[in-house]
Design a protein around this motif. Structure first.
Motif, PDB file in Angstrom:
ATOM      1  N   SER A  64      -8.859   8.499  13.537  1.00 49.17           N
ATOM      2  CA  SER A  64      -7.815   7.544  13.136  1.00 49.17           C
ATOM      3  C   SER A  64      -7.819   6.386  14.104  1.00 49.17           C
ATOM      4  O   SER A  64      -8.003   6.586  15.303  1.00 49.17           O
ATOM      5  N   THR A  65      -7.607   5.193  13.613  1.00 46.64           N
ATOM      6  CA  THR A  65      -7.342   4.041  14.483  1.00 46.64           C
ATOM      7  C   THR A  65      -5.885   3.626  14.300  1.00 46.64           C
ATOM      8  O   THR A  65      -5.071   3.672  15.229  1.00 46.64           O
ATOM      9  N   THR A  67      -3.174   4.801  12.369  1.00 51.57           N
ATOM     10  CA  THR A  67      -2.030   5.719  12.377  1.00 51.57           C
ATOM     11  C   THR A  67      -1.732   6.157  13.813  1.00 51.57           C
ATOM     12  O   THR A  67      -0.586   6.091  14.274  1.00 51.57           O
ATOM     13  N   ARG A 116      -2.467  14.590  12.267  1.00 53.69           N
ATOM     14  CA  ARG A 116      -3.453  14.419  11.185  1.00 53.69           C
ATOM     15  C   ARG A 116      -4.411  15.592  11.258  1.00 53.69           C
ATOM     16  O   ARG A 116      -4.840  15.998  12.348  1.00 53.69           O
ATOM     17  N   GLN A 147       2.157   6.339   5.895  1.00 51.31           N
ATOM     18  CA  GLN A 147       1.428   5.186   5.346  1.00 51.31           C
ATOM     19  C   GLN A 147       2.207   4.610   4.159  1.00 51.31           C
ATOM     20  O   GLN A 147       2.335   3.393   4.013  1.00 51.31           O
ATOM     21  N   PRO A 276      -5.234   0.425   2.722  1.00 52.43           N
ATOM     22  CA  PRO A 276      -4.761   1.144   3.920  1.00 52.43           C
ATOM     23  C   PRO A 276      -5.706   0.951   5.106  1.00 52.43           C
ATOM     24  O   PRO A 276      -5.322   1.206   6.238  1.00 52.43           O
TER      25      PRO A 276
HETATM   26  N1   CP Z   1      -4.588   3.786   7.130  1.00 51.61           N
HETATM   27  C1   CP Z   1      -5.006   4.757   7.987  1.00 51.61           C
HETATM   28  O1   CP Z   1      -4.602   5.917   7.864  1.00 51.61           O
HETATM   29  O2   CP Z   1      -5.887   4.334   8.928  1.00 51.61           O
HETATM   30  P1   CP Z   1      -6.509   5.260  10.070  1.00 51.61           P
HETATM   31  O3   CP Z   1      -7.379   6.283   9.374  1.00 51.61           O
HETATM   32  O4   CP Z   1      -7.289   4.343  10.966  1.00 51.61           O
HETATM   33  O5   CP Z   1      -5.367   5.941  10.795  1.00 51.61           O
END
Ligand code: CP
Length: 327
Positions: A64-65, A67, A116, A147, A276
């Motif tokens: 993830s970046t 979130t 996550r 999200q 997203p």
């Molecule tokens: N939109 C989103 O969930 O991005 P990440 O996977 O970078 O967290």
């Protein structure tokens, strides 16, 4: 913390956010209202340590970046602190520690957990193991409700309402957890949904059934471009390569939709394009400079939406007026 404190925490029965069913429409609007007032804090124009002394546990078992970083930013902008599981490969998960035990530990270190996990249903399982609230930051191809909150905030900012809009959800509707959560929320506000996907990536039947049970006006199609001119929102998604069991199946649908600036020449002036992120090739960079692009603003909105959620789940009231900038 002594035993009494521990028991007191247990007695609070704090609830987390696992799916959008955990929030009523009134909750959603009230949290988005808090988020709007927190904009100057998210921008760093004013400092408001509402969460001083609180600790967020960031448990990301999948990459993830946005979130992960927006949860961390939200917490720090509000004066709170964050502890991270970090790279799963350097955690005791590699020694065989179960999710249940990991949650039991982190529960004792923190006041709230953002998680996550690649397995659908893992967030619900974690909430059952935890005393502190769990914020589901994505569970496999399941749900991504935080999200959805930032998506709804972005739509509300642009259109001034969530009600009765025409929304195209496009791309990987089978594995895309963002659209699973968002579609459910949108139909509760009476939006019309156009679900544009390759046959292989159609929205799961049980979700369509849920949408129709909520009175949804839903059209399923493979035609994206033929459906964008009447839309208020076009929400693009990445094909979730990592969820395919078979690489050949992925190859069949990779690059199915590629939105280019020339494709939006005849859309409504106020139509917004969302994603997203991360994007791969679904939105050509030529779209970025059009009046319709909202995806980077949408990513920023992750900070305010998550600030408002953290405050709500930690029972911290957001002041009715916040000084220091224009919302
Ligand atoms: N939109 C989103 O969930 O991005 P990440 O996977 O970078 O967290």
């Amino acid at each position: 913390m002594g035993m009494l404190g521990w028991l007191h925490r247990r007695g609070l029965e704090m609830k987390g956010l696992i799916t959008m069913d955990d929030l009523t429409n009134e909750d959603i609007l009230s949290i988005l209202d808090d988020a709007a007032r927190l904009l100057p804090v998210a921008r760093g124009e004013t400092y408001l340590p509402l969460l001083e002394g609180k600790i967020l546990g960031n448990l990301f078992f999948e990459p993830s970046t946005r979130t992960r970083m927006s949860f961390e930013t939200a917490m720090k902008r509000l004066g709170g602190d964050v502890v991270n599981l970090g790279d799963v490969k350097t955690s005791s998960v590699v020694k065989g520690e179960t999710l249940f035990d990991t949650i039991q530990m982190v529960d004792g270190y923190t006041d709230i957990i953002a998680m996550r996990h690649p397995r659908q249903g893992a967030a619900r399982y974690a909430q059952d193991a935890a005393r502190v609230p769990i914020l589901n930051g994505g569970d496999g191809a399941g749900h991504h409700p935080t999200q959805t909150m930032l998506d709804l905030f972005t739509i509300l900012q642009s259109h001034g309402t969530l009600e009765g809009l025409s929304v195209v959800l496009a791309g990987d509707l089978r594995y895309g957890r963002t659209v699973h959560s968002l579609s459910h929320a949108l139909v509760r506000f009476g939006c019309k949904l156009i679900l544009a996907s390759p046959e292989l990536l159609r929205m799961p039947a049980e979700i369509i059934e849920d949408l129709r049970e909520h009175g949804a006006d839903v059209l399923e199609t493979e035609d994206l471009l033929g459906n964008i001119n009447d839309a208020d929102v076009v929400y693009m998604t990445r094909i979730q390569k990592e969820r395919f069991a078979d690489e050949d199946e992925y190859t069949k649908v990779a690059g199915a939709y590629k939105l280019h600036a020339r494709d939006v020449a005849n859309v409504k002036a106020e139509m917004i394009i969302m994603h997203p992120l991360p994007r791969v090739d679904e939105i050509h960079p030529s779209v970025d400079s059009t009046r319709h692009a909202r995806y980077f603003e949408q990513a920023f909105n992750g900070v305010v939406a998550r600030m408002a959620l953290l405050c709500r789940l930690l029972n911290i009231e957001v002041p009715a007026e916040i000084q220091g900038g224009e919302a």
